[in-house]
Write a protein that holds these residues in place. Sequence first.
Motif, PDB file in Angstrom:
ATOM      1  N   MET A   1      15.042  14.147   3.994  1.00 44.96           N
ATOM      2  CA  MET A   1      13.730  14.343   3.175  1.00 44.96           C
ATOM      3  C   MET A   1      12.779  14.982   4.091  1.00 44.96           C
ATOM      4  O   MET A   1      12.648  14.379   5.274  1.00 44.96           O
ATOM      5  N   TYR A   2      12.130  16.044   3.437  1.00 47.10           N
ATOM      6  CA  TYR A   2      11.187  16.482   4.291  1.00 47.10           C
ATOM      7  C   TYR A   2       9.607  16.045   3.676  1.00 47.10           C
ATOM      8  O   TYR A   2       9.511  16.201   2.355  1.00 47.10           O
ATOM      9  N   VAL A   3       8.837  15.651   4.505  1.00 49.86           N
ATOM     10  CA  VAL A   3       7.620  15.008   3.954  1.00 49.86           C
ATOM     11  C   VAL A   3       6.322  15.490   4.664  1.00 49.86           C
ATOM     12  O   VAL A   3       6.515  16.112   5.647  1.00 49.86           O
ATOM     13  N   ILE A   4       5.285  15.640   4.060  1.00 53.52           N
ATOM     14  CA  ILE A   4       3.969  16.073   4.307  1.00 53.52           C
ATOM     15  C   ILE A   4       3.172  14.742   4.103  1.00 53.52           C
ATOM     16  O   ILE A   4       3.116  14.203   3.075  1.00 53.52           O
ATOM     17  N   LEU A   5       2.533  14.166   5.467  1.00 51.98           N
ATOM     18  CA  LEU A   5       1.779  12.958   5.199  1.00 51.98           C
ATOM     19  C   LEU A   5       0.079  13.417   5.549  1.00 51.98           C
ATOM     20  O   LEU A   5      -0.037  14.109   6.678  1.00 51.98           O
ATOM     21  N   VAL A   6      -0.598  13.041   4.660  1.00 45.95           N
ATOM     22  CA  VAL A   6      -1.961  13.221   4.985  1.00 45.95           C
ATOM     23  C   VAL A   6      -2.870  12.073   4.840  1.00 45.95           C
ATOM     24  O   VAL A   6      -2.598  11.052   4.067  1.00 45.95           O
ATOM     25  N   TYR A   7      -3.752  11.713   5.851  1.00 45.28           N
ATOM     26  CA  TYR A   7      -4.563  10.459   5.633  1.00 45.28           C
ATOM     27  C   TYR A   7      -5.903  10.570   5.732  1.00 45.28           C
ATOM     28  O   TYR A   7      -6.338  11.468   6.379  1.00 45.28           O
ATOM     29  N   ASP A   8      -6.690   9.474   5.069  1.00 46.14           N
ATOM     30  CA  ASP A   8      -8.162   9.509   5.069  1.00 46.14           C
ATOM     31  C   ASP A   8      -8.358   8.188   5.491  1.00 46.14           C
ATOM     32  O   ASP A   8      -8.483   7.368   4.901  1.00 46.14           O
ATOM     33  N   ILE A   9      -8.621   7.932   6.712  1.00 42.34           N
ATOM     34  CA  ILE A   9      -8.744   6.654   7.287  1.00 42.34           C
ATOM     35  C   ILE A   9     -10.125   6.359   8.001  1.00 42.34           C
ATOM     36  O   ILE A   9     -10.746   7.172   8.652  1.00 42.34           O
ATOM     37  N   LYS A  10     -10.828   5.299   7.633  1.00 39.75           N
ATOM     38  CA  LYS A  10     -12.064   4.833   8.438  1.00 39.75           C
ATOM     39  C   LYS A  10     -12.128   4.973  10.114  1.00 39.75           C
ATOM     40  O   LYS A  10     -10.984   4.759  10.651  1.00 39.75           O
ATOM     41  N   LYS A  12     -12.673   3.801  12.697  1.00 36.81           N
ATOM     42  CA  LYS A  12     -12.292   2.725  13.520  1.00 36.81           C
ATOM     43  C   LYS A  12     -10.725   2.719  13.545  1.00 36.81           C
ATOM     44  O   LYS A  12     -10.049   1.880  14.639  1.00 36.81           O
ATOM     45  N   ARG A  13      -9.869   2.969  12.669  1.00 43.99           N
ATOM     46  CA  ARG A  13      -8.673   2.672  12.321  1.00 43.99           C
ATOM     47  C   ARG A  13      -7.803   3.943  12.587  1.00 43.99           C
ATOM     48  O   ARG A  13      -6.534   4.034  12.768  1.00 43.99           O
ATOM     49  N   VAL A  14      -8.503   5.184  12.755  1.00 43.79           N
ATOM     50  CA  VAL A  14      -7.879   6.525  13.006  1.00 43.79           C
ATOM     51  C   VAL A  14      -6.945   6.618  14.001  1.00 43.79           C
ATOM     52  O   VAL A  14      -5.615   6.931  14.143  1.00 43.79           O
ATOM     53  N   ALA A  15      -7.227   6.085  15.451  1.00 43.93           N
ATOM     54  CA  ALA A  15      -6.560   6.156  16.565  1.00 43.93           C
ATOM     55  C   ALA A  15      -5.132   5.466  16.351  1.00 43.93           C
ATOM     56  O   ALA A  15      -3.862   5.765  16.581  1.00 43.93           O
ATOM     57  N   LYS A  16      -5.280   4.341  15.713  1.00 42.02           N
ATOM     58  CA  LYS A  16      -4.001   3.637  15.503  1.00 42.02           C
ATOM     59  C   LYS A  16      -3.284   4.275  14.513  1.00 42.02           C
ATOM     60  O   LYS A  16      -1.994   4.378  14.819  1.00 42.02           O
ATOM     61  N   MET A  17      -3.609   4.746  13.489  1.00 41.03           N
ATOM     62  CA  MET A  17      -2.926   5.370  12.413  1.00 41.03           C
ATOM     63  C   MET A  17      -2.277   6.792  13.124  1.00 41.03           C
ATOM     64  O   MET A  17      -0.916   7.030  12.966  1.00 41.03           O
ATOM     65  N   PHE A  52      -2.230  -2.343   8.953  1.00 38.66           N
ATOM     66  CA  PHE A  52      -3.769  -2.192   9.763  1.00 38.66           C
ATOM     67  C   PHE A  52      -4.759  -1.522   8.860  1.00 38.66           C
ATOM     68  O   PHE A  52      -5.802  -1.339   9.105  1.00 38.66           O
ATOM     69  N   MET A  53      -4.146  -0.801   7.554  1.00 35.16           N
ATOM     70  CA  MET A  53      -4.859  -0.090   6.771  1.00 35.16           C
ATOM     71  C   MET A  53      -5.926  -1.014   5.853  1.00 35.16           C
ATOM     72  O   MET A  53      -5.318  -2.268   5.783  1.00 35.16           O
ATOM     73  N   ASP A  54      -6.863  -0.645   5.443  1.00 39.02           N
ATOM     74  CA  ASP A  54      -7.707  -1.339   4.706  1.00 39.02           C
ATOM     75  C   ASP A  54      -7.576  -0.531   3.215  1.00 39.02           C
ATOM     76  O   ASP A  54      -7.973   0.434   3.227  1.00 39.02           O
ATOM     77  N   GLU A  55      -6.824  -1.096   2.281  1.00 43.01           N
ATOM     78  CA  GLU A  55      -6.328  -0.346   1.190  1.00 43.01           C
ATOM     79  C   GLU A  55      -7.460  -0.185  -0.007  1.00 43.01           C
ATOM     80  O   GLU A  55      -7.353   0.625  -0.920  1.00 43.01           O
ATOM     81  N   GLU A  56      -8.572  -0.745   0.521  1.00 43.52           N
ATOM     82  CA  GLU A  56      -9.796  -0.698  -0.221  1.00 43.52           C
ATOM     83  C   GLU A  56     -10.433   0.558  -0.119  1.00 43.52           C
ATOM     84  O   GLU A  56     -11.407   1.269  -0.688  1.00 43.52           O
ATOM     85  N   GLU A  57     -10.287   1.073   1.249  1.00 45.25           N
ATOM     86  CA  GLU A  57     -11.009   2.124   1.870  1.00 45.25           C
ATOM     87  C   GLU A  57     -10.070   3.321   2.371  1.00 45.25           C
ATOM     88  O   GLU A  57     -10.760   4.381   2.387  1.00 45.25           O
ATOM     89  N   ASP A  58      -9.008   2.870   2.833  1.00 45.47           N
ATOM     90  CA  ASP A  58      -8.176   4.043   3.323  1.00 45.47           C
ATOM     91  C   ASP A  58      -7.232   4.848   2.383  1.00 45.47           C
ATOM     92  O   ASP A  58      -6.914   3.836   1.366  1.00 45.47           O
ATOM     93  N   SER A  59      -6.805   5.753   2.469  1.00 41.69           N
ATOM     94  CA  SER A  59      -5.850   6.399   1.873  1.00 41.69           C
ATOM     95  C   SER A  59      -4.647   7.154   2.609  1.00 41.69           C
ATOM     96  O   SER A  59      -5.164   7.858   3.457  1.00 41.69           O
ATOM     97  N   VAL A  60      -3.627   7.178   2.159  1.00 44.42           N
ATOM     98  CA  VAL A  60      -2.480   8.019   2.724  1.00 44.42           C
ATOM     99  C   VAL A  60      -1.714   8.617   1.472  1.00 44.42           C
ATOM    100  O   VAL A  60      -1.404   7.850   0.589  1.00 44.42           O
ATOM    101  N   ILE A  61      -1.638   9.764   1.745  1.00 45.06           N
ATOM    102  CA  ILE A  61      -0.837  10.666   0.571  1.00 45.06           C
ATOM    103  C   ILE A  61       0.530  11.146   1.337  1.00 45.06           C
ATOM    104  O   ILE A  61       0.426  11.819   2.152  1.00 45.06           O
ATOM    105  N   ILE A  62       1.701  10.752   0.496  1.00 43.22           N
ATOM    106  CA  ILE A  62       3.002  11.455   1.017  1.00 43.22           C
ATOM    107  C   ILE A  62       3.472  12.281   0.202  1.00 43.22           C
ATOM    108  O   ILE A  62       3.917  11.729  -1.079  1.00 43.22           O
ATOM    109  N   PHE A  63       3.676  13.623   0.517  1.00 40.71           N
ATOM    110  CA  PHE A  63       4.399  14.564  -0.526  1.00 40.71           C
ATOM    111  C   PHE A  63       5.786  14.511   0.172  1.00 40.71           C
ATOM    112  O   PHE A  63       5.964  14.936   1.102  1.00 40.71           O
TER     113      PHE A  63
END
Lengths: 87, 87
Positions: A1-10, A12-17, A52-63
């Motif tokens: 399966m081929y995916v595109i993943l985009v995230y919008d993360i606060k 302080k958690r970006v490096a980890k993601m 490690f995500m904060d699911e109230e603040e962070d968002s990940v979308i996978i196509f």
Amino acid sequence: MYVILVYDIKEKRVAKMLKHCRKYLNWIQNSVFEGEITEVKLKELVAGARKFMDEEEDSVIIFKNRDQKWLDKQVVGVERMGTDNFL
Amino acid sequence: MYVILVYDIKEKRVAKMLKHCRKYLNWIQNSVFEGEITEVKLKELVAGARKFMDEEEDSVIIFKNRDQKWLDKQVVGVERMGTDNFL
């Protein structure tokens, strides 16, 4: 399966993601990844990110796409692929 | 044609890019858009973006798919779709 993943993360958690996603996919732009991945590995990626995500603040979308050949990619401006080697 | 558009733009040009892309596509995350668009409209979008982009610094990637039904979307964390109404 081929995916595109985009995230919008606060910030302080970006490096980890970033580090986490790069274990599974190719980094192609700031917060964008793509690549072939199995359903099992994708579940592992998502479960790992949720730890490690904060699911109230962070968002990940996978196509998800069954077949990469259906996707055509156009890049305007800088190609960031090369930066993958620098981190 | 169904497309996903992601951009990585220097901050001073972000607002302009956001406004421009929203004329053509749906804003779904920080710097991510998706939607149905014709080849002609997409060319117009890209030509318009190029007018204010710095192609040495900024990057836009467009993933094109002939048919949306081949794509499956998974959202982890916050769904940003609703924010589209606030700007």
